[in-house]
Design an enzyme around this catalytic site. Structure first.
Site, PDB file in Angstrom:
ATOM      1  N   ASP A   1      -6.207   4.177  -8.254  1.00  0.00           N
ATOM      2  CA  ASP A   1      -6.198   4.173  -9.719  1.00  0.00           C
ATOM      3  C   ASP A   1      -7.362   4.985 -10.267  1.00  0.00           C
ATOM      4  O   ASP A   1      -7.199   5.773 -11.207  1.00  0.00           O
ATOM      5  CB  ASP A   1      -6.277   2.748 -10.257  1.00  0.00           C
ATOM      6  CG  ASP A   1      -5.033   1.938  -9.979  1.00  0.00           C
ATOM      7  OD1 ASP A   1      -3.991   2.542  -9.640  1.00  0.00           O
ATOM      8  OD2 ASP A   1      -5.097   0.700 -10.097  1.00  0.00           O
TER       9      ASP A   1
ATOM     10  N   ASN B   1       0.827  -1.215   0.000  1.00  0.00           N
ATOM     11  CA  ASN B   1       0.000   0.000   0.000  1.00  0.00           C
ATOM     12  C   ASN B   1       0.859   1.263   0.000  1.00  0.00           C
ATOM     13  O   ASN B   1       0.425   2.302  -0.496  1.00  0.00           O
ATOM     14  CB  ASN B   1      -0.940   0.017   1.199  1.00  0.00           C
ATOM     15  CG  ASN B   1      -2.058  -0.990   1.044  1.00  0.00           C
ATOM     16  OD1 ASN B   1      -2.316  -1.479  -0.045  1.00  0.00           O
ATOM     17  ND2 ASN B   1      -2.704  -1.312   2.137  1.00  0.00           N
TER      18      ASN B   1
ATOM     19  N   ASP C   1      -5.824   0.006  -3.848  1.00  0.00           N
ATOM     20  CA  ASP C   1      -5.142   0.106  -5.140  1.00  0.00           C
ATOM     21  C   ASP C   1      -6.096   0.587  -6.224  1.00  0.00           C
ATOM     22  O   ASP C   1      -5.793   1.526  -6.958  1.00  0.00           O
ATOM     23  CB  ASP C   1      -4.542  -1.252  -5.508  1.00  0.00           C
ATOM     24  CG  ASP C   1      -3.809  -1.219  -6.832  1.00  0.00           C
ATOM     25  OD1 ASP C   1      -3.129  -0.210  -7.115  1.00  0.00           O
ATOM     26  OD2 ASP C   1      -3.902  -2.199  -7.598  1.00  0.00           O
ATOM     27  N   HIS C   2      -7.250  -0.039  -6.313  1.00  0.00           N
ATOM     28  CA  HIS C   2      -8.207   0.353  -7.357  1.00  0.00           C
ATOM     29  C   HIS C   2      -8.800   1.735  -7.085  1.00  0.00           C
ATOM     30  O   HIS C   2      -9.096   2.479  -8.026  1.00  0.00           O
ATOM     31  CB  HIS C   2      -9.306  -0.689  -7.489  1.00  0.00           C
ATOM     32  CG  HIS C   2      -8.811  -1.997  -8.021  1.00  0.00           C
ATOM     33  ND1 HIS C   2      -8.076  -2.094  -9.180  1.00  0.00           N
ATOM     34  CD2 HIS C   2      -8.937  -3.248  -7.555  1.00  0.00           C
ATOM     35  CE1 HIS C   2      -7.782  -3.358  -9.403  1.00  0.00           C
ATOM     36  NE2 HIS C   2      -8.285  -4.080  -8.424  1.00  0.00           N
TER      37      HIS C   2
END
Length: 108
Positions: free
Chosen positions: A91, A19, A87-88
């Site tokens: 993004d 992370n 993460d997503h």
């Protein structure tokens, strides 16, 4: 580019959290767009080429960090649904800054 990413993830120490890689990449995206805003926030002026070189370096570093964060998570056996969501989420949030950077580059 998988060979490059496999090489890069081996350079990352085992104690680095995946992370953290995601967060550093996200900060680079913000920094690249903040640098563009430093020169013009009206989308009407021409930016110096150094702003675009900096943005391209930051985006390349972001894409590398985004690719190796999952590899780091599997490598350290610390993958989790929360990490995947983080993460997503980063993004998705970065996409808005990519679009703004393209608008800034084309002066739309």
């Amino acid at each position: 580019m998988n060979y490059y990413w496999e090489w890069c993830v081996k350079l990352v120490p085992m104690w680095v959290a995946p992370n953290l890689l995601t967060f550093i990449g996200w900060c680079l995206v913000i920094a690249s767009y903040a640098n563009m805003l430093r020169y013009d926030y009206t989308f009407t002026k021409e930016l110096p080429s150094s702003a675009f070189f900096f943005a391209s370096a930051c985006i390349f570093a972001y894409s590398t960090l985004d690719a190796i964060d999952g590899k780091q998570a599997r490598r350290t056996k610390s993958s989790s649904p929360l990490g995947q969501l983080f993460d997503h989420g980063c993004d998705s949030f970065s996409l808005a800054f990519f679009i703004l950077a393209i608008c800034q580059a084309t002066r739309i």
